[in-house]
Design a protein around this motif. Structure first.
Motif, PDB file in Angstrom:
ATOM      1  N   ASP A 156       3.775  20.233  10.449  1.00  0.00           N
ATOM      2  CA  ASP A 156       3.458  21.489  11.276  1.00  0.00           C
ATOM      3  C   ASP A 156       4.572  21.572  12.301  1.00  0.00           C
ATOM      4  OD1 ASP A 156       1.035  21.951   9.925  1.00  0.00           O
ATOM      5  OD2 ASP A 156      -0.219  20.793  11.435  1.00  0.00           O
ATOM      6  N   LEU A 157       4.976  20.466  12.921  1.00  0.00           N
ATOM      7  CA  LEU A 157       6.145  20.607  14.062  1.00  0.00           C
ATOM      8  C   LEU A 157       7.151  21.429  13.503  1.00  0.00           C
ATOM      9  CD1 LEU A 157       6.133  17.142  15.588  1.00  0.00           C
ATOM     10  CD2 LEU A 157       5.423  19.078  16.748  1.00  0.00           C
ATOM     11  N   TYR A 158       7.594  21.252  12.319  1.00  0.00           N
ATOM     12  CA  TYR A 158       8.604  22.230  11.397  1.00  0.00           C
ATOM     13  C   TYR A 158       8.282  23.333  10.796  1.00  0.00           C
ATOM     14  CZ  TYR A 158      10.982  17.628  12.787  1.00  0.00           C
ATOM     15  OH  TYR A 158      11.727  16.718  13.708  1.00  0.00           O
ATOM     16  N   ASN A 159       7.134  23.382  10.632  1.00  0.00           N
ATOM     17  CA  ASN A 159       6.649  24.648   9.929  1.00  0.00           C
ATOM     18  C   ASN A 159       6.621  24.493   8.426  1.00  0.00           C
ATOM     19  OD1 ASN A 159       5.037  27.015   9.596  1.00  0.00           O
ATOM     20  ND2 ASN A 159       6.811  28.428  10.110  1.00  0.00           N
ATOM     21  N   ILE A 160       6.522  23.290   8.018  1.00  0.00           N
ATOM     22  CA  ILE A 160       6.847  23.086   6.664  1.00  0.00           C
ATOM     23  C   ILE A 160       5.413  22.538   6.016  1.00  0.00           C
ATOM     24  CG2 ILE A 160       8.109  21.658   5.094  1.00  0.00           C
ATOM     25  CD1 ILE A 160      10.642  21.928   6.910  1.00  0.00           C
ATOM     26  N   SER A 161       5.419  22.910   4.687  1.00  0.00           N
ATOM     27  CA  SER A 161       4.075  22.541   4.220  1.00  0.00           C
ATOM     28  C   SER A 161       4.225  21.002   3.500  1.00  0.00           C
ATOM     29  CB  SER A 161       3.702  23.260   3.031  1.00  0.00           C
ATOM     30  OG  SER A 161       2.750  22.905   2.190  1.00  0.00           O
ATOM     31  N   PRO A 162       2.999  20.108   3.783  1.00  0.00           N
ATOM     32  CA  PRO A 162       3.200  18.816   2.945  1.00  0.00           C
ATOM     33  C   PRO A 162       3.778  18.793   1.493  1.00  0.00           C
ATOM     34  CG  PRO A 162       1.369  18.962   4.219  1.00  0.00           C
ATOM     35  CD  PRO A 162       1.691  20.499   4.255  1.00  0.00           C
ATOM     36  N   SER A 163       3.487  20.088   0.931  1.00  0.00           N
ATOM     37  CA  SER A 163       3.868  20.079  -0.470  1.00  0.00           C
ATOM     38  C   SER A 163       5.561  20.245  -0.606  1.00  0.00           C
ATOM     39  CB  SER A 163       3.349  21.399  -1.267  1.00  0.00           C
ATOM     40  OG  SER A 163       3.660  22.308  -0.474  1.00  0.00           O
ATOM     41  N   ASP A 164       6.198  20.570   0.460  1.00  0.00           N
ATOM     42  CA  ASP A 164       7.520  20.674   0.513  1.00  0.00           C
ATOM     43  C   ASP A 164       8.073  19.313   1.152  1.00  0.00           C
ATOM     44  OD1 ASP A 164       7.885  22.907  -0.812  1.00  0.00           O
ATOM     45  OD2 ASP A 164       7.367  24.360   0.845  1.00  0.00           O
ATOM     46  N   THR A 165       7.402  18.423   1.542  1.00  0.00           N
ATOM     47  CA  THR A 165       7.816  17.104   2.263  1.00  0.00           C
ATOM     48  C   THR A 165       7.807  16.030   1.294  1.00  0.00           C
ATOM     49  OG1 THR A 165       6.900  18.254   4.254  1.00  0.00           O
ATOM     50  CG2 THR A 165       7.299  15.830   4.258  1.00  0.00           C
ATOM     51  N   VAL A 166       8.817  15.069   1.655  1.00  0.00           N
ATOM     52  CA  VAL A 166       9.083  13.770   0.926  1.00  0.00           C
ATOM     53  C   VAL A 166       8.982  12.891   2.110  1.00  0.00           C
ATOM     54  CG1 VAL A 166      10.760  12.339  -0.455  1.00  0.00           C
ATOM     55  CG2 VAL A 166      10.358  14.638  -1.146  1.00  0.00           C
ATOM     56  N   VAL A 167       8.395  11.876   1.608  1.00  0.00           N
ATOM     57  CA  VAL A 167       7.970  10.651   2.574  1.00  0.00           C
ATOM     58  C   VAL A 167       8.666   9.411   2.041  1.00  0.00           C
ATOM     59  CG1 VAL A 167       6.505   9.335   4.150  1.00  0.00           C
ATOM     60  CG2 VAL A 167       6.042  11.963   3.775  1.00  0.00           C
ATOM     61  N   PHE A 168       9.225   8.526   2.879  1.00  0.00           N
ATOM     62  CA  PHE A 168       9.730   7.255   2.413  1.00  0.00           C
ATOM     63  C   PHE A 168       8.855   6.244   3.369  1.00  0.00           C
ATOM     64  CE2 PHE A 168      12.997  10.047   1.393  1.00  0.00           C
ATOM     65  CZ  PHE A 168      13.631   9.461   0.020  1.00  0.00           C
ATOM     66  N   GLU A 169       8.201   5.435   2.682  1.00  0.00           N
ATOM     67  CA  GLU A 169       7.271   4.387   3.510  1.00  0.00           C
ATOM     68  C   GLU A 169       7.208   3.014   2.595  1.00  0.00           C
ATOM     69  OE1 GLU A 169       5.816   4.200   6.177  1.00  0.00           O
ATOM     70  OE2 GLU A 169       5.485   5.875   6.892  1.00  0.00           O
ATOM     71  N   ASP A 170       7.301   1.865   3.369  1.00  0.00           N
ATOM     72  CA  ASP A 170       7.114   0.843   2.614  1.00  0.00           C
ATOM     73  C   ASP A 170       5.582  -0.023   3.096  1.00  0.00           C
ATOM     74  OD1 ASP A 170       7.231   0.475   5.710  1.00  0.00           O
ATOM     75  OD2 ASP A 170       7.451  -1.888   5.326  1.00  0.00           O
ATOM     76  N   ALA A 171       5.056   0.545   3.724  1.00  0.00           N
ATOM     77  CA  ALA A 171       3.496   0.107   4.006  1.00  0.00           C
ATOM     78  C   ALA A 171       2.468   0.629   2.875  1.00  0.00           C
ATOM     79  CB  ALA A 171       3.004   0.078   5.272  1.00  0.00           C
ATOM     80  N   PRO A 172       1.492  -0.110   2.572  1.00  0.00           N
ATOM     81  CA  PRO A 172       0.594   0.461   1.597  1.00  0.00           C
ATOM     82  C   PRO A 172      -0.415   1.661   2.279  1.00  0.00           C
ATOM     83  CG  PRO A 172       0.101  -1.855   2.133  1.00  0.00           C
ATOM     84  CD  PRO A 172       1.428  -1.612   2.394  1.00  0.00           C
ATOM     85  N   TYR A 173      -0.739   1.105   3.542  1.00  0.00           N
ATOM     86  CA  TYR A 173      -1.671   1.911   4.231  1.00  0.00           C
ATOM     87  C   TYR A 173      -1.054   3.365   4.706  1.00  0.00           C
ATOM     88  CZ  TYR A 173       0.765   0.396   8.402  1.00  0.00           C
ATOM     89  OH  TYR A 173       1.674   0.109   9.341  1.00  0.00           O
ATOM     90  N   ALA A 174       0.377   3.219   4.867  1.00  0.00           N
ATOM     91  CA  ALA A 174       1.006   4.491   5.174  1.00  0.00           C
ATOM     92  C   ALA A 174       1.211   5.404   3.848  1.00  0.00           C
ATOM     93  CB  ALA A 174       2.279   4.296   5.937  1.00  0.00           C
ATOM     94  N   ILE A 175       1.438   4.662   2.703  1.00  0.00           N
ATOM     95  CA  ILE A 175       1.660   5.469   1.461  1.00  0.00           C
ATOM     96  C   ILE A 175       0.574   6.135   1.279  1.00  0.00           C
ATOM     97  CG2 ILE A 175       2.030   5.205  -0.957  1.00  0.00           C
ATOM     98  CD1 ILE A 175       4.058   2.667  -0.296  1.00  0.00           C
ATOM     99  N   HIS A 176      -0.632   5.551   1.411  1.00  0.00           N
ATOM    100  CA  HIS A 176      -1.955   6.131   1.194  1.00  0.00           C
ATOM    101  C   HIS A 176      -2.163   7.226   2.181  1.00  0.00           C
ATOM    102  CE1 HIS A 176      -4.512   3.547  -1.706  1.00  0.00           C
ATOM    103  NE2 HIS A 176      -3.242   2.596  -1.641  1.00  0.00           N
ATOM    104  N   ALA A 177      -1.718   7.100   3.183  1.00  0.00           N
ATOM    105  CA  ALA A 177      -2.147   8.091   4.229  1.00  0.00           C
ATOM    106  C   ALA A 177      -1.082   9.358   3.857  1.00  0.00           C
ATOM    107  CB  ALA A 177      -1.761   7.534   5.563  1.00  0.00           C
ATOM    108  N   ALA A 178       0.146   9.385   3.840  1.00  0.00           N
ATOM    109  CA  ALA A 178       1.011  10.333   3.226  1.00  0.00           C
ATOM    110  C   ALA A 178       0.669  11.174   2.147  1.00  0.00           C
ATOM    111  CB  ALA A 178       2.535   9.496   3.245  1.00  0.00           C
ATOM    112  N   LYS A 179       0.061  10.252   1.025  1.00  0.00           N
ATOM    113  CA  LYS A 179      -0.373  11.002  -0.153  1.00  0.00           C
ATOM    114  C   LYS A 179      -1.728  11.649   0.330  1.00  0.00           C
ATOM    115  CE  LYS A 179       0.456  10.971  -3.783  1.00  0.00           C
ATOM    116  NZ  LYS A 179       1.239  12.252  -4.629  1.00  0.00           N
ATOM    117  N   ASP A 180      -2.456  11.269   0.989  1.00  0.00           N
ATOM    118  CA  ASP A 180      -3.639  12.002   1.409  1.00  0.00           C
ATOM    119  C   ASP A 180      -3.076  13.080   2.353  1.00  0.00           C
ATOM    120  OD1 ASP A 180      -5.264   9.827   0.529  1.00  0.00           O
ATOM    121  OD2 ASP A 180      -5.730   9.102   2.379  1.00  0.00           O
ATOM    122  N   ALA A 181      -2.279  13.269   2.842  1.00  0.00           N
ATOM    123  CA  ALA A 181      -1.660  14.628   3.321  1.00  0.00           C
ATOM    124  C   ALA A 181      -1.042  15.623   2.619  1.00  0.00           C
ATOM    125  CB  ALA A 181      -0.560  14.189   4.659  1.00  0.00           C
ATOM    126  N   GLY A 182      -0.826  15.083   1.320  1.00  0.00           N
ATOM    127  CA  GLY A 182      -0.171  16.119   0.593  1.00  0.00           C
ATOM    128  C   GLY A 182       1.079  15.831   0.327  1.00  0.00           C
TER     129      GLY A 182
END
Length: 210
Positions: A156-182
Motif C-alpha cells: 500500500d505504501l507504494y500503491n502496488i497490488s500484492p499480485s504485482d509484488t515478489v517477496v524473497f523470504e527464508d523463514a517459514p512463517y514469513a513465507i506463509h504470511a507473504a503468501k497469505d497477503a497474495g
C-alpha cells in the motif's frame, strides 16, 4: 535464474540478503565468551524461548555482572558491530540485485525485523544500499511478519497490488504470511530453517537458487 517480473520486490534481510542468522543464533554464547564466562553446551536451547530480559537474568546466574538493561545494551552492541564490520551477503545476492535494478519500472525495498541502523550500516559497507527505495522495519510499522497484513502495508505504501509484488523470504512463517497477503514468494534456503525447508518449498511459489 529468471526472476518473475513485478512492480515491487520486497526483500527480507537476515537469512535472505545477509548471511547473518548464525550471528543471532550464537549471540548469547559469543557475549558470554567475550566476558570470560564459559557457556553451557546447551546454551542456545536454554535461552531459545527467553526474552532478552530473561536471558540477561540467566546470564547473571552464570557470573555476568551489571543490571539487565546494561547486559542487553552490551549484547545489542555486539550484534550492531557485526553488521558494521563483517556479516557478509548471501550467495547470489549481488547478481540478483544488479539484475533487478535494471528493471526501470520496478521498485526494490527491504522489510526486516531487525533495526534500521543494522540494515543501513551493513548495506552501506557491502555497497548495496542504493539498490533499495527504502528499508522498512516491523518495529516502525508496528506489525509482525507472522501476518500478511505487514506485506499488504508495504504494498500500500507504494500503491502496488500484492499480485504485482515478489517477496524473497527464508523463514517459514514469513513465507506463509507473504503468501497469505497474495504476493508471489521465493523461498531462500537458510541453514537455520533447514528442518522446515519442505514446508517452505511447499508454500512458496518458487525457490531462489543462485
Amino acid at each position: 535464474m529468471n526472476i518473475k517480473p513485478a512492480k515491487l520486490y520486497i526483500f527480507d534481510m537476515d537469512g535472505t540478503l545477509l548471511d547473518s542468522m548464525e550471528e543471532w543464533t550464537h549471540l548469547g554464547r559469543n557475549y558470554l565468551l567475550s566476558k570470560g564466562v564459559n557457556p553451557p553446551a546447551d546454551l542456545e536451547s536454554i535461552i531459545e524461548t527467553m526474552t532478552m530480559d530473561e536471558s540477561a537474568a540467566y546470564f547473571q546466574t552464570l557470573g555476568i555482572t551489571g543490571d539487565t538493561a546494561t547486559i542487553n545494551a552490551q549484547i545489542m552492541e555486539m550484534i550492531h558491530d557485526a553488521y558494521r564490520t563483517h556479516i557478509p551477503l548471501k550467495s547470489g545476492i549481488p547478481a540478483l540485485l544488479n539484475n533487478l535494478s535494471t528493471k526501470k519500472d520496478s521498485i526494490l525495498c527491504v522489510l526486516t525485523t531487525s533495526e534500521r541502523s543494522c540494515a543501513e550500516s551493513a548495506f552501506q559497507r557491502l555497497g548495496i544500499l542504493s539498490y533499495f527505495k527504502d528499508i522498512h522495519t516491523s518495529f516502525e510499522i508496528g506489525l509482525s511478519k507472522r501476518t500478511g497484513d505487514i506485506y499488504q502495508y508495504v504494498c500500500d505504501l507504494y500503491n502496488i497490488s500484492p499480485s504485482d509484488t515478489v517477496v524473497f523470504e527464508d523463514a517459514p512463517y514469513a513465507i506463509h504470511a507473504a503468501k497469505d497477503a497474495g504476493c508471489y514468494v521465493y523461498a531462500v534456503p537458510e541453514e537455520a530453517y533447514c528442518n522446515d525447508w519442505a514446508d517452505c518449498v511447499n508454500k512458496a511459489d518458487d525457490i531462489f537458487q543462485p
